[in-house]
Write an enzyme that holds these catalytic residues in place. Structure first.
Site, PDB file in Angstrom:
ATOM      1  CG  ASN A   8      29.223  39.270  40.454  1.00  0.00           C
ATOM      2  OD1 ASN A   8      28.324  39.408  41.287  1.00  0.00           O
ATOM      3  ND2 ASN A   8      30.187  38.369  40.586  1.00  0.00           N
ATOM      4  CE  LYS A  10      33.041  39.677  42.238  1.00  0.00           C
ATOM      5  NZ  LYS A  10      34.482  39.394  42.296  1.00  0.00           N
ATOM      6  CG  HIS A  93      32.243  34.125  40.484  1.00  0.00           C
ATOM      7  ND1 HIS A  93      33.315  34.324  41.326  1.00  0.00           N
ATOM      8  CD2 HIS A  93      32.194  35.222  39.682  1.00  0.00           C
ATOM      9  CE1 HIS A  93      33.879  35.485  41.045  1.00  0.00           C
ATOM     10  NE2 HIS A  93      33.224  36.047  40.049  1.00  0.00           N
ATOM     11  CD  GLU A  95      34.464  36.391  44.227  1.00  0.00           C
ATOM     12  OE1 GLU A  95      35.211  37.340  43.937  1.00  0.00           O
ATOM     13  OE2 GLU A  95      33.227  36.522  44.363  1.00  0.00           O
ATOM     14  CD  GLU A 165      34.531  36.249  35.984  1.00  0.00           C
ATOM     15  OE1 GLU A 165      34.421  37.476  36.109  1.00  0.00           O
ATOM     16  OE2 GLU A 165      34.126  35.447  36.845  1.00  0.00           O
ATOM     17  N   GLY A 171      40.102  40.480  40.403  1.00  0.00           N
ATOM     18  CA  GLY A 171      40.380  41.350  41.540  1.00  0.00           C
ATOM     19  C   GLY A 171      41.846  41.560  41.844  1.00  0.00           C
ATOM     20  CB  SER A 211      41.429  43.112  36.545  1.00  0.00           C
ATOM     21  OG  SER A 211      41.787  42.417  37.728  1.00  0.00           O
ATOM     22  N   GLY A 232      33.322  43.035  37.564  1.00  0.00           N
ATOM     23  CA  GLY A 232      33.229  42.867  39.011  1.00  0.00           C
ATOM     24  C   GLY A 232      33.341  44.189  39.741  1.00  0.00           C
ATOM     25  N   GLY A 233      34.520  44.470  40.287  1.00  0.00           N
ATOM     26  CA  GLY A 233      34.734  45.655  41.115  1.00  0.00           C
ATOM     27  C   GLY A 233      34.313  46.962  40.478  1.00  0.00           C
TER      28      GLY A 233
END
Length: 247
Positions: A8, A10, A93, A95, A165, A171, A211, A232-233
């Protein structure tokens, strides 16, 4: 066994950034035996699809509207996503829940819109830090599964992938233990069994996200009941994400 590794991206990367990313990333995952998908921003979808044509990497979108079409300024429909080559879409999600106040009812409508256009759904579920600390996570996960999958037919579940998640791990660098992930996976599968059948629960594809990086990905992939990862990141770094995809 083949794992599902989804990235993802983002709200990152302009068109040039995306071009550089694809050129580096695709070379490094050519031999991967896993199912890989990347989820870029809306503006990069059509361009990215062109880049993925000669690869096995799937294209996903990060969100969609709960409506078919009409006066919904700024929204993107399932039909629009399908028309530019998207094959999957992320729904629910944390967010979107936190920043845009999406409720389970809305997420349920989005799932139905996506399925109506032949898109596979990556449904994100997870508990808050408060729910985890106060041992309310079981109830929270059961409620999300029950309400977001309401009104679906069992045969539609083959096109739904659930990503666990835990909100407190996204994150933050705070990681759940393998035992905690396995417990959550059991809760999710048990609730799918309640809503549908035990066979549906057994067949369900379940990802872990939160993470994830090159140091812990194998640990998470080894958890019982987990079929892959939603990254993610770490997916923003082509080299690092490729290493995860090749795990």
């Amino acid at each position: 066994m083949k794992k599902l590794i989804y990235g993802n991206l983002k709200m990152n990367f302009n068109l040039k950034d995306m071009e550089n990313y694809c050129e580096l990333f695709l070379k490094k995952v050519e031999q991967s035996k896993n199912e890989i998908a990347i989820f870029p921003s809306f503006t990069n979808l059509m361009f990215t699809k062109q880049k993925l044509t000669a690869s096995k990497v799937l294209l996903g979108a990060q969100n969609l509207s709960s409506e078919v079409s009409g006066a919904y300024t700024g929204e993107i429909s399932a039909d629009m996503l399908k028309s530019v080559g998207a094959e999957l879409v992320i729904v629910g999600h944390s967010e979107r829940r936190k920043l845009f106040l999406e409720k389970n009812e809305t997420i349920n409508k989005k799932i139905k819109q996506a399925l109506s256009q032949g898109l596979k759904v990556v449904l994100c579920v997870g508990e808050t830090k408060y729910e985890r600390q106060n041992r309310k996570y079981k109830m929270a996960l059961e409620k999300i599964i029950s309400e977001t999958l309401k009104g679906l037919y069992e045969n539609e579940l083959k096109n739904i992938i659930i990503a666990y998640e835990p909100i407190w791990a996204i994150g933050t660098g705070v990681l759940p233990t393998v035992k905690e992930i396995e417990e959550a996976a059991n809760i999710i599968r048990n609730q799918v069994s309640v809503e549908f059948t035990s066979q549906a629960a057994k067949n369900l594809k379940l990802l872990y996200g939160g993470s994830v990086n090159t140091q812990n990905c194998k640990q998470f992939l080894g958890a019982n009941g987990i079929n892959g990862l939603l990254v993610g990141g770490a997916s923003l770094k082509a080299d690092e994400f490729a290493k995860i995809c090749n795990s």
